[in-house]
Design an enzyme around this catalytic site. Structure first.
Site, short mmCIF file in Angstrom:
data_model
loop_
_atom_site.label_atom_id
_atom_site.label_comp_id
_atom_site.label_asym_id
_atom_site.label_seq_id
_atom_site.Cartn_x
_atom_site.Cartn_y
_atom_site.Cartn_z
N HIS A 72 0.85 -1.21 0.00
CA HIS A 72 0.00 0.00 0.00
C HIS A 72 0.88 1.25 0.00
O HIS A 72 1.74 1.40 0.85
CB HIS A 72 -0.91 0.01 1.24
CG HIS A 72 -2.14 -0.83 1.07
ND1 HIS A 72 -3.32 -0.56 1.70
CD2 HIS A 72 -2.35 -1.93 0.32
CE1 HIS A 72 -4.22 -1.47 1.35
NE2 HIS A 72 -3.65 -2.32 0.53
N TYR A 201 -9.28 5.56 7.58
CA TYR A 201 -9.42 5.86 9.01
C TYR A 201 -10.41 7.01 9.12
O TYR A 201 -10.16 8.09 8.56
CB TYR A 201 -8.09 6.30 9.62
CG TYR A 201 -7.04 5.22 9.75
CD1 TYR A 201 -6.21 4.88 8.67
CD2 TYR A 201 -6.86 4.53 10.94
CE1 TYR A 201 -5.24 3.88 8.80
CE2 TYR A 201 -5.89 3.54 11.07
CZ TYR A 201 -5.09 3.22 10.00
OH TYR A 201 -4.13 2.24 10.13
N PRO A 293 -4.48 -0.08 18.80
CA PRO A 293 -4.21 -0.52 17.43
C PRO A 293 -4.24 0.57 16.35
O PRO A 293 -3.82 0.31 15.22
CB PRO A 293 -5.31 -1.57 17.16
CG PRO A 293 -6.37 -1.30 18.15
CD PRO A 293 -5.72 -0.67 19.34
N LYS A 297 0.82 -0.56 15.18
CA LYS A 297 2.22 -0.65 15.60
C LYS A 297 2.55 -1.90 16.43
O LYS A 297 3.72 -2.25 16.60
CB LYS A 297 2.61 0.59 16.43
CG LYS A 297 2.62 1.87 15.62
CD LYS A 297 3.76 1.89 14.63
CE LYS A 297 3.60 2.95 13.57
NZ LYS A 297 3.81 2.49 12.21
N TYR A 385 3.87 6.39 10.28
CA TYR A 385 3.02 5.29 9.84
C TYR A 385 3.83 4.19 9.15
O TYR A 385 3.62 3.00 9.40
CB TYR A 385 1.92 5.81 8.89
CG TYR A 385 0.81 4.80 8.68
CD1 TYR A 385 -0.27 4.74 9.55
CD2 TYR A 385 0.86 3.90 7.62
CE1 TYR A 385 -1.29 3.81 9.38
CE2 TYR A 385 -0.15 2.96 7.43
CZ TYR A 385 -1.22 2.92 8.31
OH TYR A 385 -2.22 1.98 8.13
P1 RFL Z 1 1.06 -12.51 21.35
O1 RFL Z 1 0.60 -12.51 19.93
O2 RFL Z 1 0.05 -12.19 22.39
O3 RFL Z 1 1.69 -13.92 21.62
C1 RFL Z 1 2.04 -14.35 22.92
C2 RFL Z 1 1.97 -15.85 22.94
O4 RFL Z 1 2.36 -16.30 24.24
C3 RFL Z 1 1.46 -17.32 24.67
N1 RFL Z 1 1.47 -17.40 26.14
C4 RFL Z 1 2.14 -18.33 26.83
N2 RFL Z 1 2.95 -19.32 26.43
C5 RFL Z 1 3.49 -20.11 27.40
N3 RFL Z 1 3.27 -19.93 28.71
C6 RFL Z 1 2.48 -18.93 29.16
N4 RFL Z 1 2.27 -18.75 30.45
C7 RFL Z 1 1.89 -18.08 28.20
N5 RFL Z 1 1.08 -17.00 28.26
C8 RFL Z 1 0.84 -16.61 27.02
C9 RFL Z 1 0.13 -16.91 24.07
O5 RFL Z 1 -0.77 -18.01 23.98
C10 RFL Z 1 0.56 -16.37 22.72
O6 RFL Z 1 0.57 -17.36 21.73
O7 RFL Z 1 2.28 -11.49 21.58
P2 RFL Z 1 3.52 -11.11 20.60
O8 RFL Z 1 4.10 -12.34 20.00
O9 RFL Z 1 4.33 -10.18 21.37
O10 RFL Z 1 2.84 -10.34 19.35
C11 RFL Z 1 2.27 -9.09 19.52
C12 RFL Z 1 1.06 -8.95 18.59
O11 RFL Z 1 0.25 -10.10 18.64
C13 RFL Z 1 0.23 -7.74 19.02
O12 RFL Z 1 1.06 -6.62 19.27
C14 RFL Z 1 -0.79 -7.29 18.00
O13 RFL Z 1 -1.58 -8.32 17.48
C15 RFL Z 1 -1.65 -6.25 18.71
N6 RFL Z 1 -2.96 -6.15 18.13
C16 RFL Z 1 -3.06 -5.49 16.98
N7 RFL Z 1 -1.95 -4.92 16.45
C17 RFL Z 1 -2.03 -4.26 15.31
O14 RFL Z 1 -0.99 -3.76 14.85
N8 RFL Z 1 -3.24 -4.16 14.64
C18 RFL Z 1 -4.41 -4.73 15.14
O15 RFL Z 1 -5.45 -4.64 14.54
C19 RFL Z 1 -4.35 -5.42 16.35
N9 RFL Z 1 -5.43 -6.02 16.90
C20 RFL Z 1 -4.09 -6.75 18.75
C21 RFL Z 1 -5.32 -6.69 18.10
C22 RFL Z 1 -4.00 -7.42 19.99
C23 RFL Z 1 -5.10 -8.00 20.61
N10 RFL Z 1 -4.94 -8.62 21.92
C24 RFL Z 1 -3.63 -8.70 22.52
C25 RFL Z 1 -5.92 -9.12 22.73
C26 RFL Z 1 -6.45 -7.28 18.66
C27 RFL Z 1 -6.34 -7.95 19.92
C28 RFL Z 1 -7.60 -8.56 20.46
C1 PHB Z 2 -6.18 -4.38 10.62
O1 PHB Z 2 -6.25 -4.61 9.40
O2 PHB Z 2 -6.55 -5.21 11.47
C2 PHB Z 2 -5.66 -3.06 11.06
C3 PHB Z 2 -5.14 -2.18 10.14
C4 PHB Z 2 -4.68 -0.94 10.55
C5 PHB Z 2 -4.74 -0.60 11.87
C6 PHB Z 2 -5.24 -1.48 12.81
C7 PHB Z 2 -5.71 -2.73 12.40
O3 PHB Z 2 -4.33 0.63 12.26
#
Ligand code: RFL
Ligand code: PHB
Length: 390
Positions: A72, A201, A293, A297, A385
Site C-alpha cells: 500500500h 481511518y 491498534p 504498531k 506510519y
Molecule cells: P502474542 O501474539 O500475544 O503472543 C504471545 C503468545 O504467548 C502465549 N502465552 C504463553 N505461552 C506459554 N506460557 C504462558 N504462560 C503463556 N502465556 C501466554 C500466548 O498463547 C501467545 O501465543 O504477543 P507477541 O508475539 O508479542 O505479538 C504481539 C502482537 O500479537 C500484538 O502486538 C498485535 O496483534 C496487537 N494487536 C493489533 N496490532 C495491530 O498492529 N493491529 C491490530 O489490529 C491489532 N489487533 C491486537 C489486536 C492485539 C489484541 N490482543 C492482545 C488481545 C487485537 C487484539 C484482540
Molecule cells: C487491521 O487490518 O486489522 C488493522 C489495520 C490498521 C490498523 C489497525 C488494524 O491501524
C-alpha cells in the site's frame, strides 16, 4: 533438556525470534501454552512496516508475503464527511507498507519451524520460569502429562500481555506506565471485497471507524464502541448499519456486506514496562508493551524487539560479546516510546471521547485539516506510519 535460549510464547514475537536465532546458528526451544490452531485463530494485526518485511526476509519467511500481500502506497483520512489521501510513498521518499495479516505471518513462521524440525512444545501447561537472576535460568511445564524442565542460558519472554514472564519479575524491579482508553474496537472479518483499495481511518461524530482488509476478497472493519458493549449485542446487520453511517456517501454506497466470519471487541490500552531485561530474562513484544491498534504498531514493535534481541544473542554466543544484551532494554525502549507516542496521538485524534464534548471534536477536525493541508504535518504522519528506523 538444555538449550541456549528458551522462548516462552509462539506468537509472532516468539516464532520470529526462533527463526532469526536458527538462521544465526543459536539453539532455541519454544514453549507455548495454547495449541497451534488456537494461536492461528486469533485475528489481529494487518499492516507490516518495511522493517518487519526486512526481518521476515532475514528469517527466510517472506516468499508468500511477497506473492499474496498487498503493498500500500497510501491511506485515507475521513473527517467532516470527506476523504483525504495520505500519500505515504511520496511523503517518505519511496516507502510503503504491506497489508498481510498476522495470521498469515504466524502460519509462515510455524511452517518454516516445522520444516527445520525445530523443537516447539504446544499445549504446555503450568509454564513457570525460575532462577533468571542467576546464570542458570529454568523453564518448567507439563506436556502430554509429562513434567519437563529446560535449562537455558537466556529466557526470552515473548508470552504477550497476560504471560507468565513479566508476572514472575519481583514488582519492585519493574516500573509500569499505563493509559486505558474509555472505549473499545468492535472488529468484523468478512469474505467481501474491501470498500476501497486503501485503508480508510474515519473520525466521525458517531465515533471512529476503520476500513481495512486481508485480501481483495476479505475485509476487516472496525467501529469504536463503548467498553460495556458485548459482542452478542451486535448482529451483523447492526454492525454494517453503524459502519455505513460512519462513512462518506460514496463509500457508504459502495460498501458490500456479508456474513461475519469473526467478530470481537478489543479494549484499547497503552502500556510499557521498564526495563525489558531482568538478569537472564528478556521481555519482547506484548509481554513488555501494548499500544492501541490505531496506526498498527503492535506487531511491528514485536518484530523490532526480536530483531534487536536476536542480534544481541548472536554476538553473545558467537563472539562472547555482551554489549548487545547489555543495551537491549535501552535500545528497544527508545523505539517503543516513539511508537507509543504515535499510537496515543493517532488514537486521541481519531476517536470520540465521551467525557470531552464538542470542543474536542472541533479541535480534532482542525488538527485533521492541518494534517492534510500541511506538507510538514503530513510528512510527520507518514514517517511514523511507515515505521521509524529500526
Ligand atoms: P502474542 O501474539 O500475544 O503472543 C504471545 C503468545 O504467548 C502465549 N502465552 C504463553 N505461552 C506459554 N506460557 C504462558 N504462560 C503463556 N502465556 C501466554 C500466548 O498463547 C501467545 O501465543 O504477543 P507477541 O508475539 O508479542 O505479538 C504481539 C502482537 O500479537 C500484538 O502486538 C498485535 O496483534 C496487537 N494487536 C493489533 N496490532 C495491530 O498492529 N493491529 C491490530 O489490529 C491489532 N489487533 C491486537 C489486536 C492485539 C489484541 N490482543 C492482545 C488481545 C487485537 C487484539 C484482540
Ligand atoms: C487491521 O487490518 O486489522 C488493522 C489495520 C490498521 C490498523 C489497525 C488494524 O491501524
Amino acid at each position: 533438556m538444555k538449550t541456549q535460549v528458551a522462548i516462552i510464547g509462539a506468537g509472532p514475537a516468539g516464532l520470529l525470534l526462533g527463526q532469526l536465532l536458527f538462521k544465526a546458528g543459536v539453539d532455541a526451544v519454544i514453549v507455548e501454552r495454547q495449541s497451534a490452531d488456537y494461536v492461528l485463530g486469533r485475528i489481529r494485526a494487518g499492516v507490516l512496516e518495511q522493517g518487519t518485511i526486512d526481518a521476515l526476509a532475514k528469517a527466510g519467511v517472506d516468499a508468500r508475503m511477497h506473492e499474496e500481500g498487498l503493498p500500500h502506497d497510501g491511506f485515507e483520512l475521513l473527517f467532516k464527511g470527506a476523504r483525504h489521501r495520505i500519500d505515504l510513498h511520496a511523503l517518505t521518499g519511496g516507502k510503503r507498507v504491506m497489508v498481510y495479516g498476522q495470521t498469515e505471518v504466524t502460519k509462515d513462521l510455524m511452517h518454516a519451524r516445522a520444516q527445520e524440525n525445530l523443537e516447539t512444545f504446544y499445549d504446555a501447561q503450568d509454564v513457570a520460569i525460575s532462577d533468571f537472576d542467576s546464570e542458570r535460568p529454568k523453564v518448567t511445564f507439563t506436556h502430554n502429562g509429562e513434567q519437563k524442565t529446560i535449562e537455558a542460558t537466556f529466557i526470552a519472554g515473548c508470552d504477550g500481555y497476560h504471560g507468565v514472564c513479566r508476572a514472575s519479575v519481583p514488582s519492585q524491579s519493574l516500573q509500569t506506565f499505563e493509559k486505558i482508553y474509555p472505549f473499545g474496537w468492535l472488529g468484523v472479518l468478512a469474505d467481501v471485497p474491501p470498500v476501497s483499495h486503501e485503508l480508510i481511518y474515519a473520525n466521525t461524530e458517531r465515533g471512529f471507524a476503520l476500513c481495512s482488509m486481508r485480501s481483495m476478497t476479505r475485509s476487516r472493519y472496525y467501529v469504536q464502541c463503548p467498553l460495556t458493549d458485548k459482542v452478542a449485542q451486535w448482529s451483523d446487520d447492526a454492525f454494517w448499519t453503524e459502519l455505513r453511517a460512519r462513512l462518506d456517501p460514496e463509500a457508504a454506497e459502495r460498501l458490500i456486506t456479508g456474513p461475519s466470519i469473526e467478530k470481537s471487541i478489543a479494549p484499547l490500552r497503552s502500556f510499557v514496562t521498564e526495563p525489558m531485561r531482568f538478569g537472564h530474562l528478556f521481555l519482547a513484544g506484548d509481554a513488555a508493551h501494548i499500544v492501541p491498534p490505531t496506526g498498527a504498531k503492535g506487531l511491528n514493535l514485536a518484530a523490532s524487539d526480536v530483531c534487536y534481541l536476536a542480534e544481541a544473542f548472536q554476538t553473545y554466543f558467537t563472539d562472547s560479546d555482551p554489549q548487545g544484551i547489555d543495551t537491549y532494554s535501552e535500545k528497544s525502549l527508545s523505539r517503543v516510546w516513539k511508537a507509543e507516542r504515535f499510537s496515543w496521538w493517532f488514537t486521541s485524534l481519531m476517536h470520540q471521547f465521551p467525557a470531552e464534548g464538542t470542543f474536542n471534536q472541533k479541535v480534532q477536525e482542525a488538527e485533521l485539516a492541518y494534517l492534510v493541508g500541511s506538507r510538514a504535518a503530513s510528512e510527520s504522519l507518514a514517517e511514523n506510519y511507515v515505521g521509524l528506523p529500526m
